[in-house]
Design a protein around this motif. Structure first.
Motif, PDB file in Angstrom:
ATOM      1  N   LYS A 268     -18.432  -7.190  -5.749  1.00  0.00           N
ATOM      2  CA  LYS A 268     -18.771  -6.928  -7.142  1.00  0.00           C
ATOM      3  C   LYS A 268     -18.352  -5.511  -7.508  1.00  0.00           C
ATOM      4  O   LYS A 268     -18.408  -4.596  -6.680  1.00  0.00           O
ATOM      5  CB  LYS A 268     -20.273  -7.089  -7.380  1.00  0.00           C
ATOM      6  N   LEU A 269     -17.929  -5.349  -8.763  1.00  0.00           N
ATOM      7  CA  LEU A 269     -17.489  -4.041  -9.238  1.00  0.00           C
ATOM      8  C   LEU A 269     -17.896  -3.846 -10.689  1.00  0.00           C
ATOM      9  O   LEU A 269     -17.968  -4.808 -11.465  1.00  0.00           O
ATOM     10  CB  LEU A 269     -15.960  -3.916  -9.156  1.00  0.00           C
ATOM     11  N   GLU A 270     -18.092  -2.590 -11.043  1.00  0.00           N
ATOM     12  CA  GLU A 270     -18.242  -2.222 -12.441  1.00  0.00           C
ATOM     13  C   GLU A 270     -16.903  -1.726 -12.964  1.00  0.00           C
ATOM     14  O   GLU A 270     -16.031  -1.314 -12.201  1.00  0.00           O
ATOM     15  CB  GLU A 270     -19.303  -1.124 -12.592  1.00  0.00           C
ATOM     16  N   GLN A 271     -16.744  -1.772 -14.271  1.00  0.00           N
ATOM     17  CA  GLN A 271     -15.519  -1.280 -14.894  1.00  0.00           C
ATOM     18  C   GLN A 271     -15.309   0.193 -14.559  1.00  0.00           C
ATOM     19  O   GLN A 271     -16.255   0.975 -14.515  1.00  0.00           O
ATOM     20  CB  GLN A 271     -15.610  -1.456 -16.415  1.00  0.00           C
ATOM     21  N   GLY A 272     -14.047   0.560 -14.288  1.00  0.00           N
ATOM     22  CA  GLY A 272     -13.746   1.963 -14.033  1.00  0.00           C
ATOM     23  C   GLY A 272     -12.788   2.171 -12.874  1.00  0.00           C
ATOM     24  O   GLY A 272     -12.114   1.239 -12.427  1.00  0.00           O
ATOM     25  N   LYS A 273     -12.741   3.398 -12.374  1.00  0.00           N
ATOM     26  CA  LYS A 273     -11.835   3.765 -11.286  1.00  0.00           C
ATOM     27  C   LYS A 273     -12.548   3.626  -9.943  1.00  0.00           C
ATOM     28  O   LYS A 273     -13.728   3.953  -9.824  1.00  0.00           O
ATOM     29  CB  LYS A 273     -11.348   5.203 -11.459  1.00  0.00           C
ATOM     30  N   HIS A 274     -11.804   3.132  -8.973  1.00  0.00           N
ATOM     31  CA  HIS A 274     -12.389   2.854  -7.659  1.00  0.00           C
ATOM     32  C   HIS A 274     -11.383   3.182  -6.562  1.00  0.00           C
ATOM     33  O   HIS A 274     -10.184   3.357  -6.819  1.00  0.00           O
ATOM     34  CB  HIS A 274     -12.791   1.376  -7.550  1.00  0.00           C
ATOM     35  N   SER A 275     -11.872   3.230  -5.330  1.00  0.00           N
ATOM     36  CA  SER A 275     -10.992   3.383  -4.169  1.00  0.00           C
ATOM     37  C   SER A 275     -11.248   2.244  -3.188  1.00  0.00           C
ATOM     38  O   SER A 275     -12.376   1.765  -3.048  1.00  0.00           O
ATOM     39  CB  SER A 275     -11.223   4.732  -3.475  1.00  0.00           C
ATOM     40  N   PHE A 276     -10.186   1.822  -2.531  1.00  0.00           N
ATOM     41  CA  PHE A 276     -10.226   0.706  -1.581  1.00  0.00           C
ATOM     42  C   PHE A 276      -9.711   1.238  -0.256  1.00  0.00           C
ATOM     43  O   PHE A 276      -8.519   1.542  -0.117  1.00  0.00           O
ATOM     44  CB  PHE A 276      -9.351  -0.442  -2.093  1.00  0.00           C
ATOM     45  N   LEU A 277     -10.600   1.396   0.719  1.00  0.00           N
ATOM     46  CA  LEU A 277     -10.234   1.896   2.046  1.00  0.00           C
ATOM     47  C   LEU A 277     -10.011   0.700   2.966  1.00  0.00           C
ATOM     48  O   LEU A 277     -10.890  -0.144   3.113  1.00  0.00           O
ATOM     49  CB  LEU A 277     -11.325   2.812   2.590  1.00  0.00           C
ATOM     50  N   PHE A 278      -8.827   0.635   3.566  1.00  0.00           N
ATOM     51  CA  PHE A 278      -8.460  -0.492   4.436  1.00  0.00           C
ATOM     52  C   PHE A 278      -8.228   0.035   5.844  1.00  0.00           C
ATOM     53  O   PHE A 278      -7.611   1.086   6.046  1.00  0.00           O
ATOM     54  CB  PHE A 278      -7.188  -1.172   3.918  1.00  0.00           C
ATOM     55  N   TYR A 279      -8.714  -0.703   6.836  1.00  0.00           N
ATOM     56  CA  TYR A 279      -8.535  -0.297   8.228  1.00  0.00           C
ATOM     57  C   TYR A 279      -8.442  -1.545   9.112  1.00  0.00           C
ATOM     58  O   TYR A 279      -8.653  -2.676   8.669  1.00  0.00           O
ATOM     59  CB  TYR A 279      -9.682   0.606   8.688  1.00  0.00           C
TER      60      TYR A 279
END
Length: 315
Positions: A268-279
């Motif tokens: 789930k997310l709210e509107q706006g800027k986000h970061s996605f960390l992948f490992y």
């Protein structure tokens, strides 16, 4: 269309008109490939002579055309990713030239040693330089970008990360691998990666609520018998870790046919800027693309198209 190596440079052929440089390069690639194919067909006792008279001149010359074409692209393009990839190609070709020459000098117990020792890269006039000079290149700092939501989806190509960790294990891009642009994988694969070895993607949503995280991975085998594991973390939310091939038993199916594994989780997310960390938690995780879907997934063979980018320095 032949130009001697000493006279060749990035400006010899045109990038602007008639695809001239591309056409010449394509011809040399074809000649070099044909020479390599013939090499494996001829009797072994003739191969060293064949290398001396035919294969080396074609392979070495084709390599120089590759190098100067990459240099031309390096100076023409303003796309940081293209500029930096072209710079890498120039360096690789320059190194390969010396490797090809060294191999030539070793043929037939050194019978032709020093035959190719004359410098042939770095000329500025008729006088040969004292030593080989690598063509001048430049590098550009990539712009910081945000992947933008388009048609209820955010598409992130694996190589478009905004940040990556440094250390013993580093995520490395493999150009042209996969269904679309490229893929990335943690290297070396002799070291077990962890969350400390990561890439980060910045993105912006206009939608809110539940969405599907679709991860496109190359169909690596579960060589460890328990499965390969990737993980991700959005902002400061809990990590999500997925064993994407632990149930694989060697059966034929969509993985082999489509050459892709599509792994789906929910968040789930709210509107706006986000970061996605992948490992990755295991070696040999090969990431091709990440797609975030708000609502129903619109199926395509290649996955959704690349999202538009927002230049965060301008907006």
């Amino acid at each position: 269309m032949t130009v001697s190596p000493e006279l060749l440079d990035k400006d010899t052929f045109s990038l602007e008109n008639d695809y001239e440089f591309e056409r010449v390069l394509a011809n040399y690639r074809d000649l070099s490939n044909q020479a390599g194919q013939l090499f494996v067909l001829i009797p072994e006792e003739y191969r060293q002579v064949y290398e001396q008279l035919i294969y080396y001149p074609l392979a070495a010359t084709a390599n120089l055309y590759e190098m100067y074409y990459a240099q031309a692209i390096n100076w023409k393009s303003e796309n940081a990713k293209i500029v930096n990839q072209a710079a890498d190609k120039v360096q690789w070709c320059f190194k390969r030239d010396s490797e090809l020459t060294s191999h030539y000098h070793s043929l037939n117990d050194g019978k032709w040693e020093h035959m190719m020792s004359q410098t042939h890269i770095g000329y500025h006039d008729w006088q040969e330089p004292e030593y080989q000079i690598m063509p001048e290149i430049r590098r550009l700092k990539p712009e910081i970008t945000l992947s933008k939501e388009v048609d209820k989806s955010i598409v992130i190509e694996a190589g478009d990360f905004n940040e990556k960790s440094q250390g013993e294990v580093v995520w490395t891009e493999i150009s042209d691998m996969g269904k679309t642009v490229s893929a990335i994988t943690p290297l070396p694969n002799t070291i077990i990666p962890s969350k400390q070895n990561f890439v980060i993607y910045d993105f912006e949503t206009v939608s809110s609520g539940e969405f599907q995280v679709e991860v496109f991975l190359s169909p690596s085998l579960n060589w460890n018998s328990s499965g390969l594991i990737y993980g991700y973390q959005i902002d400061n939310e809990p990590e999500v870790e997925v064993n994407f091939n632990g149930d694989y038993k060697g059966e034929l199916g969509n993985w082999q046919a489509e050459r892709i594994i599509r792994s789906i989780t929910f968040a789930k997310l709210e509107q706006g800027k986000h970061s996605f960390l992948f490992y990755a938690k295991t070696p040999d995780v090969v990431l091709q693309k990440i797609v975030l879907h708000f609502g129903e997934i619109k199926e395509t063979y290649l996955g959704r198209n690349h999202s538009d980018f927002i230049n965060s320095g301008l907006i």
